[in-house]
Design a protein around this motif. Structure first.
Motif, PDB file in Angstrom:
ATOM      1  N   MET A   1       0.945  -1.231  -0.044  1.00 20.12           N
ATOM      2  CA  MET A   1      -0.105  -0.026   0.170  1.00 20.12           C
ATOM      3  C   MET A   1       0.754   1.165  -0.168  1.00 20.12           C
ATOM      4  O   MET A   1       1.980   1.357   0.508  1.00 20.12           O
ATOM      5  N   THR A   2       0.331   2.239  -0.651  1.00 17.65           N
ATOM      6  CA  THR A   2       0.933   3.478  -0.554  1.00 17.65           C
ATOM      7  C   THR A   2       1.411   4.218   0.771  1.00 17.65           C
ATOM      8  O   THR A   2       0.616   4.234   1.531  1.00 17.65           O
ATOM      9  N   PRO A   3       2.597   4.478   1.001  1.00 17.73           N
ATOM     10  CA  PRO A   3       2.978   4.454   2.666  1.00 17.73           C
ATOM     11  C   PRO A   3       2.732   6.219   3.018  1.00 17.73           C
ATOM     12  O   PRO A   3       2.597   6.303   4.023  1.00 17.73           O
ATOM     13  N   ASN A   4       2.620   6.940   2.030  1.00 19.14           N
ATOM     14  CA  ASN A   4       2.448   8.541   2.309  1.00 19.14           C
ATOM     15  C   ASN A   4       1.108   8.787   2.319  1.00 19.14           C
ATOM     16  O   ASN A   4       0.427   8.686   1.494  1.00 19.14           O
ATOM     17  N   SER A   5       0.764   9.407   3.144  1.00 16.28           N
ATOM     18  CA  SER A   5      -0.725  10.145   3.377  1.00 16.28           C
ATOM     19  C   SER A   5      -0.611  11.503   2.721  1.00 16.28           C
ATOM     20  O   SER A   5       0.268  12.337   2.719  1.00 16.28           O
ATOM     21  N   PRO A   6      -1.964  11.974   2.334  1.00 15.90           N
ATOM     22  CA  PRO A   6      -2.052  13.184   1.690  1.00 15.90           C
ATOM     23  C   PRO A   6      -1.711  14.361   2.781  1.00 15.90           C
ATOM     24  O   PRO A   6      -1.984  13.999   4.276  1.00 15.90           O
ATOM     25  N   ALA A   7      -1.460  15.357   2.555  1.00 18.35           N
ATOM     26  CA  ALA A   7      -1.285  16.691   3.230  1.00 18.35           C
ATOM     27  C   ALA A   7      -2.427  16.755   4.367  1.00 18.35           C
ATOM     28  O   ALA A   7      -3.426  16.824   3.799  1.00 18.35           O
ATOM     29  N   GLY A   8      -2.054  16.990   5.620  1.00 14.94           N
ATOM     30  CA  GLY A   8      -3.218  17.065   6.533  1.00 14.94           C
ATOM     31  C   GLY A   8      -4.035  15.914   7.183  1.00 14.94           C
ATOM     32  O   GLY A   8      -5.034  16.010   7.892  1.00 14.94           O
ATOM     33  N   MET A   9      -3.468  14.753   6.687  1.00 21.50           N
ATOM     34  CA  MET A   9      -4.136  13.537   7.058  1.00 21.50           C
ATOM     35  C   MET A   9      -3.119  12.472   7.800  1.00 21.50           C
ATOM     36  O   MET A   9      -2.192  12.541   7.407  1.00 21.50           O
ATOM     37  N   SER A  10      -3.440  11.794   8.702  1.00 20.13           N
ATOM     38  CA  SER A  10      -2.607  11.090   9.591  1.00 20.13           C
ATOM     39  C   SER A  10      -2.351   9.747   8.853  1.00 20.13           C
ATOM     40  O   SER A  10      -3.199   9.318   7.953  1.00 20.13           O
ATOM     41  N   ALA A  11      -1.272   9.233   9.134  1.00 24.90           N
ATOM     42  CA  ALA A  11      -0.849   7.925   8.217  1.00 24.90           C
ATOM     43  C   ALA A  11      -1.849   6.846   8.984  1.00 24.90           C
ATOM     44  O   ALA A  11      -2.224   5.888   7.802  1.00 24.90           O
ATOM     45  N   GLU A  12      -2.719   6.891  10.090  1.00 26.86           N
ATOM     46  CA  GLU A  12      -3.236   5.979  10.196  1.00 26.86           C
ATOM     47  C   GLU A  12      -4.785   5.848   9.600  1.00 26.86           C
ATOM     48  O   GLU A  12      -5.298   4.901   9.016  1.00 26.86           O
ATOM     49  N   GLU A  13      -5.191   7.236   9.369  1.00 26.11           N
ATOM     50  CA  GLU A  13      -6.339   7.366   8.510  1.00 26.11           C
ATOM     51  C   GLU A  13      -6.311   6.981   7.235  1.00 26.11           C
ATOM     52  O   GLU A  13      -7.051   6.308   6.645  1.00 26.11           O
ATOM     53  N   TRP A  14      -4.923   7.326   6.787  1.00 27.91           N
ATOM     54  CA  TRP A  14      -4.956   6.850   5.209  1.00 27.91           C
ATOM     55  C   TRP A  14      -4.625   5.365   4.960  1.00 27.91           C
ATOM     56  O   TRP A  14      -5.047   4.689   4.131  1.00 27.91           O
ATOM     57  N   GLN A  15      -3.874   4.576   6.022  1.00 29.75           N
ATOM     58  CA  GLN A  15      -4.001   3.280   5.890  1.00 29.75           C
ATOM     59  C   GLN A  15      -5.275   2.550   5.959  1.00 29.75           C
ATOM     60  O   GLN A  15      -5.722   1.863   5.188  1.00 29.75           O
ATOM     61  N   VAL A  16      -6.295   3.027   6.923  1.00 27.24           N
ATOM     62  CA  VAL A  16      -7.495   2.759   7.090  1.00 27.24           C
ATOM     63  C   VAL A  16      -8.550   2.976   5.789  1.00 27.24           C
ATOM     64  O   VAL A  16      -8.995   2.076   5.122  1.00 27.24           O
ATOM     65  N   ARG A  17      -8.255   3.961   5.032  1.00 25.72           N
ATOM     66  CA  ARG A  17      -8.730   4.224   3.758  1.00 25.72           C
ATOM     67  C   ARG A  17      -8.357   3.417   2.729  1.00 25.72           C
ATOM     68  O   ARG A  17      -9.180   3.091   1.989  1.00 25.72           O
ATOM     69  N   GLN A  18      -7.172   2.981   2.808  1.00 21.10           N
ATOM     70  CA  GLN A  18      -6.629   2.075   1.462  1.00 21.10           C
ATOM     71  C   GLN A  18      -7.170   0.638   1.868  1.00 21.10           C
ATOM     72  O   GLN A  18      -8.148  -0.026   1.058  1.00 21.10           O
ATOM     73  N   GLU A  19      -7.275   0.229   3.082  1.00 21.23           N
ATOM     74  CA  GLU A  19      -7.768  -1.039   3.429  1.00 21.23           C
ATOM     75  C   GLU A  19      -9.415  -0.994   3.042  1.00 21.23           C
ATOM     76  O   GLU A  19      -9.903  -1.965   2.759  1.00 21.23           O
ATOM     77  N   LEU A  20     -10.253   0.069   3.473  1.00 24.99           N
ATOM     78  CA  LEU A  20     -11.404  -0.004   3.004  1.00 24.99           C
ATOM     79  C   LEU A  20     -11.800   0.134   1.581  1.00 24.99           C
ATOM     80  O   LEU A  20     -12.676  -0.439   1.070  1.00 24.99           O
ATOM     81  N   ALA A  21     -11.011   0.707   0.962  1.00 27.06           N
ATOM     82  CA  ALA A  21     -11.320   0.916  -0.481  1.00 27.06           C
ATOM     83  C   ALA A  21     -10.783  -0.484  -1.033  1.00 27.06           C
ATOM     84  O   ALA A  21     -11.726  -0.930  -1.716  1.00 27.06           O
ATOM     85  N   ALA A  22     -10.033  -1.334  -0.486  1.00 25.06           N
ATOM     86  CA  ALA A  22      -9.725  -2.485  -0.973  1.00 25.06           C
ATOM     87  C   ALA A  22     -10.843  -3.464  -0.577  1.00 25.06           C
ATOM     88  O   ALA A  22     -11.311  -4.202  -1.640  1.00 25.06           O
ATOM     89  N   CYS A  23     -11.497  -3.374   0.560  1.00 25.57           N
ATOM     90  CA  CYS A  23     -12.696  -4.140   0.892  1.00 25.57           C
ATOM     91  C   CYS A  23     -13.764  -3.767  -0.208  1.00 25.57           C
ATOM     92  O   CYS A  23     -14.419  -4.822  -0.589  1.00 25.57           O
ATOM     93  N   TYR A  24     -14.076  -2.610  -0.538  1.00 25.91           N
ATOM     94  CA  TYR A  24     -14.881  -2.208  -1.650  1.00 25.91           C
ATOM     95  C   TYR A  24     -14.625  -2.917  -2.951  1.00 25.91           C
ATOM     96  O   TYR A  24     -15.600  -3.443  -3.696  1.00 25.91           O
ATOM     97  N   ARG A  25     -13.465  -2.968  -3.473  1.00 20.71           N
ATOM     98  CA  ARG A  25     -12.815  -3.581  -4.754  1.00 20.71           C
ATOM     99  C   ARG A  25     -13.148  -4.960  -4.718  1.00 20.71           C
ATOM    100  O   ARG A  25     -13.615  -5.907  -5.415  1.00 20.71           O
ATOM    101  N   LEU A  26     -12.524  -5.633  -3.521  1.00 17.53           N
ATOM    102  CA  LEU A  26     -12.993  -7.087  -3.414  1.00 17.53           C
ATOM    103  C   LEU A  26     -14.338  -7.591  -3.239  1.00 17.53           C
ATOM    104  O   LEU A  26     -14.709  -8.626  -3.864  1.00 17.53           O
ATOM    105  N   ALA A  27     -15.061  -6.632  -2.728  1.00 13.03           N
ATOM    106  CA  ALA A  27     -16.732  -7.269  -2.812  1.00 13.03           C
ATOM    107  C   ALA A  27     -17.271  -6.966  -4.150  1.00 13.03           C
ATOM    108  O   ALA A  27     -17.932  -7.756  -4.278  1.00 13.03           O
ATOM    109  N   TRP A  28     -16.784  -6.171  -4.991  1.00 14.17           N
ATOM    110  CA  TRP A  28     -17.345  -5.869  -6.190  1.00 14.17           C
ATOM    111  C   TRP A  28     -16.638  -7.340  -7.046  1.00 14.17           C
ATOM    112  O   TRP A  28     -17.330  -7.892  -7.846  1.00 14.17           O
ATOM    113  N   HIS A  29     -15.383  -7.707  -6.781  1.00 15.96           N
ATOM    114  CA  HIS A  29     -14.682  -8.628  -7.584  1.00 15.96           C
ATOM    115  C   HIS A  29     -15.467 -10.041  -7.352  1.00 15.96           C
ATOM    116  O   HIS A  29     -15.611 -10.680  -8.092  1.00 15.96           O
TER     117      HIS A  29
END
Length: 252
Positions: A1-29
């Motif tokens: 997963m992309t290690p760097n979070s966008p400006a103003g966003m915590s690394a923890e939130e960015w990690q959760v965002r990527q994992e949640l997006a992964a869940c949506y894509r997997l559910a679609w698949h």
């Protein structure tokens, strides 16, 4: 997963965002979707009462980490996201997120097999090994109509108790988890168990159910590690490798 979070966003939130997006894509698949409806949600680490949800109107195959919308416990947007949300769709999720710290991740589906099993008086039957992992781990909630009534939230929580799976009768399935990996694992195999049950009942032959003592034994076996490695972590890593091959833009 992309290690760097966008400006103003915590690394923890960015990690959760990527994992949640992964869940949506997997559910679609895996065809767990209902067009633009139903939701997968996750609690934002370190932010009491804030959650991430899909932008309303987008197909699950379109979801990316940055497109997810941050909302509060009532489904109202937090921040200046340009994407709309469906507050009514968060009713069920908000009830469970508020009541259980362990339910950091929640997935609700309207699949053909899941809804079919939700209409059966006995729900999921002890018919096979996959179904037995849910022995004693499923709760049921009676249908009250489209989940728009905020008063139903307390009843949903009471129905769920401490179980990881809630069958919403005449409606669909819901799975919870402390992590994205555990939640997705639970829903994947609950959906598989429902598919097998629908296929079994369609044959119109006498059923051979598993005796209660054997079912309890197998459920206990599922709770024990089956090897030296964390099976769910290995499974989740395999899911992410799949996405890297077929839909790497989920991380964007």
């Amino acid at each position: 997963m992309t290690p760097n979070s966008p400006a103003g966003m915590s690394a923890e939130e960015w990690q959760v965002r990527q994992e949640l997006a992964a869940c949506y894509r997997l559910a679609w698949h895996f065809r767990f979707t209902d067009l633009i409806y139903t939701h997968i949600t996750a609690r934002v680490p370190g932010e009491d009462g804030h959650f991430l949800i899909n932008p309303y109107g987008r197909s699950w195959e379109e979801i990316t980490a940055s497109s997810l919308v941050k909302i509060d416990v009532d489904g109202n947007k937090v921040g200046d996201s340009p994407h709309p949300v469906n507050p009514a769709g968060f009713t069920i999720h908000s009830a469970i997120h508020r009541a259980s710290h362990d339910a950091a991740w929640i997935m609700h589906t309207h699949t053909r097999a899941g809804v079919a099993v939700s209409t059966l008086e006995e729900g999921l039957l002890p018919l096979n090994q996959i179904a037995l992992q849910f022995h004693g781990r499923i709760a049921y909630h009676d249908y009250e109509g489209i989940a728009l009534d905020l008063g139903e939230r307390e009843r949903i929580v009471a129905s769920l108790g401490g179980k990881p799976v809630l069958v919403l009768r005449n409606h669909g399935l819901l799975a919870t988890g402390a992590t994205a990996a555990s939640m997705f694992n639970t829903m994947f195999y609950m959906e598989r168990a429902c598919e097998i049950q629908v296929a079994t009942l369609s044959m119109g032959q006498p059923l051979r159910t598993v005796p209660a003592d054997v079912a309890a034994h197998v459920a206990t076996q599922y709770e024990s590690p089956m090897g030296e490695d964390d099976d769910i972590a290995l499974e989740w890593a395999a899911h992410l490798r799949l996405l890297e091959r077929i839909a790497p833009d989920y991380r964007d």
